[in-house]
Design a protein around this motif. Structure first.
Motif, PDB file in Angstrom:
ATOM      1  N   MET A   1      48.727  10.161  -2.742  1.00 19.66           N
ATOM      2  CA  MET A   1      48.241  11.523  -2.672  1.00 19.66           C
ATOM      3  C   MET A   1      47.568  11.728  -1.312  1.00 19.66           C
ATOM      4  SD  MET A   1      45.964  13.257  -5.676  1.00 19.66           S
ATOM      5  CE  MET A   1      46.468  14.867  -6.163  1.00 19.66           C
ATOM      6  N   GLU A   2      48.010  12.693  -0.563  1.00 18.16           N
ATOM      7  CA  GLU A   2      47.534  12.920   0.802  1.00 18.16           C
ATOM      8  C   GLU A   2      46.034  13.212   0.873  1.00 18.16           C
ATOM      9  OE1 GLU A   2      47.696  12.941   4.842  1.00 18.16           O
ATOM     10  OE2 GLU A   2      49.290  12.331   3.477  1.00 18.16           O
ATOM     11  N   ILE A   3      45.523  13.969  -0.060  1.00 25.46           N
ATOM     12  CA  ILE A   3      44.096  14.306  -0.016  1.00 25.46           C
ATOM     13  C   ILE A   3      43.226  13.057  -0.225  1.00 25.46           C
ATOM     14  CG2 ILE A   3      43.839  14.953  -2.451  1.00 25.46           C
ATOM     15  CD1 ILE A   3      42.002  17.287  -1.368  1.00 25.46           C
ATOM     16  N   VAL A   4      43.709  12.087  -0.978  1.00 26.51           N
ATOM     17  CA  VAL A   4      42.952  10.841  -1.159  1.00 26.51           C
ATOM     18  C   VAL A   4      42.904  10.076   0.161  1.00 26.51           C
ATOM     19  CG1 VAL A   4      42.870   8.631  -2.367  1.00 26.51           C
ATOM     20  CG2 VAL A   4      43.410  10.722  -3.635  1.00 26.51           C
ATOM     21  N   LYS A   5      44.004  10.064   0.903  1.00 28.30           N
ATOM     22  CA  LYS A   5      44.010   9.422   2.229  1.00 28.30           C
ATOM     23  C   LYS A   5      43.003  10.103   3.145  1.00 28.30           C
ATOM     24  CE  LYS A   5      48.821   8.021   1.935  1.00 28.30           C
ATOM     25  NZ  LYS A   5      50.179   8.245   2.450  1.00 28.30           N
ATOM     26  N   LYS A   6      42.930  11.425   3.073  1.00 24.91           N
ATOM     27  CA  LYS A   6      41.963  12.173   3.876  1.00 24.91           C
ATOM     28  C   LYS A   6      40.532  11.856   3.427  1.00 24.91           C
ATOM     29  CE  LYS A   6      45.057  16.018   4.948  1.00 24.91           C
ATOM     30  NZ  LYS A   6      45.281  17.474   4.775  1.00 24.91           N
ATOM     31  N   ALA A   7      40.327  11.669   2.129  1.00 19.56           N
ATOM     32  CA  ALA A   7      38.997  11.321   1.613  1.00 19.56           C
ATOM     33  C   ALA A   7      38.567   9.950   2.129  1.00 19.56           C
ATOM     34  CB  ALA A   7      38.995  11.346   0.089  1.00 19.56           C
ATOM     35  N   ILE A   8      39.496   9.007   2.159  1.00 16.32           N
ATOM     36  CA  ILE A   8      39.188   7.671   2.687  1.00 16.32           C
ATOM     37  C   ILE A   8      38.775   7.770   4.148  1.00 16.32           C
ATOM     38  CG2 ILE A   8      40.201   5.421   3.255  1.00 16.32           C
ATOM     39  CD1 ILE A   8      41.904   5.797   0.638  1.00 16.32           C
ATOM     40  N   ASP A   9      39.493   8.591   4.909  1.00 22.70           N
ATOM     41  CA  ASP A   9      39.154   8.801   6.313  1.00 22.70           C
ATOM     42  C   ASP A   9      37.784   9.461   6.451  1.00 22.70           C
ATOM     43  OD1 ASP A   9      39.883   8.881   9.216  1.00 22.70           O
ATOM     44  OD2 ASP A   9      39.777  11.050   8.854  1.00 22.70           O
ATOM     45  N   LEU A  10      37.516  10.470   5.627  1.00 21.49           N
ATOM     46  CA  LEU A  10      36.225  11.159   5.648  1.00 21.49           C
ATOM     47  C   LEU A  10      35.086  10.165   5.417  1.00 21.49           C
ATOM     48  CD1 LEU A  10      35.354  14.462   3.815  1.00 21.49           C
ATOM     49  CD2 LEU A  10      33.834  12.521   3.742  1.00 21.49           C
ATOM     50  N   LEU A  11      35.213   9.344   4.393  1.00 20.18           N
ATOM     51  CA  LEU A  11      34.155   8.381   4.089  1.00 20.18           C
ATOM     52  C   LEU A  11      33.994   7.369   5.220  1.00 20.18           C
ATOM     53  CD1 LEU A  11      32.026   7.489   2.064  1.00 20.18           C
ATOM     54  CD2 LEU A  11      33.771   6.086   0.951  1.00 20.18           C
ATOM     55  N   GLY A  12      35.100   7.005   5.848  1.00 20.12           N
ATOM     56  CA  GLY A  12      35.037   6.076   6.979  1.00 20.12           C
ATOM     57  C   GLY A  12      34.255   6.634   8.155  1.00 20.12           C
ATOM     58  N   ARG A  13      34.217   7.943   8.297  1.00 22.15           N
ATOM     59  CA  ARG A  13      33.497   8.595   9.387  1.00 22.15           C
ATOM     60  C   ARG A  13      32.001   8.728   9.097  1.00 22.15           C
ATOM     61  NH1 ARG A  13      37.083  12.131  12.638  1.00 22.15           N
ATOM     62  NH2 ARG A  13      39.200  11.732  11.906  1.00 22.15           N
ATOM     63  N   CYS A  14      31.604   8.532   7.859  1.00 22.18           N
ATOM     64  CA  CYS A  14      30.206   8.723   7.451  1.00 22.18           C
ATOM     65  C   CYS A  14      29.439   7.410   7.486  1.00 22.18           C
ATOM     66  CB  CYS A  14      30.142   9.288   6.030  1.00 22.18           C
ATOM     67  SG  CYS A  14      30.897  10.906   5.853  1.00 22.18           S
ATOM     68  N   SER A  15      28.323   7.406   8.207  1.00 21.04           N
ATOM     69  CA  SER A  15      27.467   6.219   8.167  1.00 21.04           C
ATOM     70  C   SER A  15      26.456   6.325   7.031  1.00 21.04           C
ATOM     71  CB  SER A  15      26.757   6.018   9.502  1.00 21.04           C
ATOM     72  OG  SER A  15      25.977   7.149   9.811  1.00 21.04           O
ATOM     73  N   ASP A  16      26.178   7.568   6.615  1.00 23.49           N
ATOM     74  CA  ASP A  16      25.231   7.809   5.529  1.00 23.49           C
ATOM     75  C   ASP A  16      25.916   8.545   4.386  1.00 23.49           C
ATOM     76  OD1 ASP A  16      23.095   6.762   7.037  1.00 23.49           O
ATOM     77  OD2 ASP A  16      22.704   8.707   7.948  1.00 23.49           O
ATOM     78  N   VAL A  17      25.430   8.299   3.180  1.00 19.16           N
ATOM     79  CA  VAL A  17      25.882   9.008   1.992  1.00 19.16           C
ATOM     80  C   VAL A  17      24.645   9.461   1.219  1.00 19.16           C
ATOM     81  CG1 VAL A  17      28.081   7.763   1.794  1.00 19.16           C
ATOM     82  CG2 VAL A  17      26.051   6.877   0.618  1.00 19.16           C
ATOM     83  N   THR A  18      24.850  10.396   0.318  1.00 12.21           N
ATOM     84  CA  THR A  18      23.773  10.822  -0.567  1.00 12.21           C
ATOM     85  C   THR A  18      24.016  10.174  -1.917  1.00 12.21           C
ATOM     86  OG1 THR A  18      23.647  12.918   0.606  1.00 12.21           O
ATOM     87  CG2 THR A  18      22.578  12.812  -1.531  1.00 12.21           C
ATOM     88  N   LEU A  19      22.996   9.553  -2.456  1.00  7.79           N
ATOM     89  CA  LEU A  19      23.106   8.783  -3.691  1.00  7.79           C
ATOM     90  C   LEU A  19      22.186   9.381  -4.753  1.00  7.79           C
ATOM     91  CD1 LEU A  19      23.888   6.200  -5.306  1.00  7.79           C
ATOM     92  CD2 LEU A  19      21.978   5.065  -4.142  1.00  7.79           C
ATOM     93  N   ALA A  20      22.709   9.525  -5.965  1.00  6.12           N
ATOM     94  CA  ALA A  20      21.892  10.030  -7.069  1.00  6.12           C
ATOM     95  C   ALA A  20      21.821   8.996  -8.183  1.00  6.12           C
ATOM     96  CB  ALA A  20      22.473  11.331  -7.610  1.00  6.12           C
ATOM     97  N   SER A  21      20.610   8.774  -8.649  1.00  7.60           N
ATOM     98  CA  SER A  21      20.372   7.946  -9.830  1.00  7.60           C
ATOM     99  C   SER A  21      19.753   8.849 -10.893  1.00  7.60           C
ATOM    100  CB  SER A  21      19.432   6.778  -9.491  1.00  7.60           C
ATOM    101  OG  SER A  21      18.178   7.259  -9.039  1.00  7.60           O
ATOM    102  N   VAL A  22      19.570   8.304 -12.082  1.00  5.60           N
ATOM    103  CA  VAL A  22      18.903   9.028 -13.162  1.00  5.60           C
ATOM    104  C   VAL A  22      17.560   8.331 -13.372  1.00  5.60           C
ATOM    105  CG1 VAL A  22      19.009   9.740 -15.585  1.00  5.60           C
ATOM    106  CG2 VAL A  22      21.123   9.610 -14.226  1.00  5.60           C
ATOM    107  N   ASN A  23      16.460   9.088 -13.223  1.00  4.37           N
ATOM    108  CA  ASN A  23      15.158   8.440 -13.342  1.00  4.37           C
ATOM    109  C   ASN A  23      14.759   8.230 -14.801  1.00  4.37           C
ATOM    110  OD1 ASN A  23      13.900  10.787 -14.342  1.00  4.37           O
ATOM    111  ND2 ASN A  23      12.823  11.241 -12.438  1.00  4.37           N
ATOM    112  N   GLU A  24      13.574   7.652 -14.984  1.00  2.00           N
ATOM    113  CA  GLU A  24      13.090   7.294 -16.318  1.00  2.00           C
ATOM    114  C   GLU A  24      12.862   8.504 -17.228  1.00  2.00           C
ATOM    115  OE1 GLU A  24       9.983   7.600 -13.233  1.00  2.00           O
ATOM    116  OE2 GLU A  24      11.730   6.297 -13.417  1.00  2.00           O
TER     117      GLU A  24
END
Length: 137
Positions: A1-24
């Motif tokens: 799927m072409e959009i998945v290849k583009k997503a892999i490239d997008l993530l490769g360009r990012c040094s930072d990500v936003t992460l969410a957890s669920v607190n207590e």
């Protein structure tokens, strides 16, 4: 799927990500994290402190979300988080700038790895919007 290849490239360009957890209390807790490594968009590796709030959250509830953005393109990933202190993985992911947070180096008892595994990806890339499961990634 072409959009998945583009997503892999997008993530490769990012040094930072936003992460969410669920607190207590059941609320989402979001923070910006440096990405250590990614295997496509299926697995993303980050480092954190053994005693951090996010580590406690993921030990209690492994549900997680990771978001990445580059330019006008973005992705939201939903999945699970593993908390590990695997020595080989810690060595593989170690970067010298980690000394600022983990002065004991690779063997620092506070140096912990988070491994995010994607179950679902919602992608907005090149004006195309799609949600796919892990079987497509």
């Amino acid at each position: 799927m072409e959009i998945v290849k583009k997503a892999i490239d997008l993530l490769g360009r990012c040094s930072d990500v936003t992460l969410a957890s669920v607190n207590e209390n059941g609320y989402p807790r979001i923070c910006v994290m440096s990405k250590c490594k990614a295997e496509g968009v299926k697995k993303i590796y980050m480092s954190t402190g053994t005693e951090s709030k996010k580590t406690a959250h993921f030990k209690a509830n492994p549900k997680a979300s990771v978001c990445a953005r580059h330019g006008g393109d973005c992705m939201t990933l939903i999945g699970t988080m593993e908390v590990t202190r695997d020595p080989a993985l810690r060595k593989d992911l170690w970067k010298d700038d980690f000394f600022e947070h983990f002065p004991g180096g690779i063997d620092d008892p506070t140096y912990t790895i988070l491994v995010f595994t994607t179950e679902e990806a919602t992608l907005w890339i090149d004006h195309e919007f799609v949600t796919v499961g892990s079987d497509v990634l």
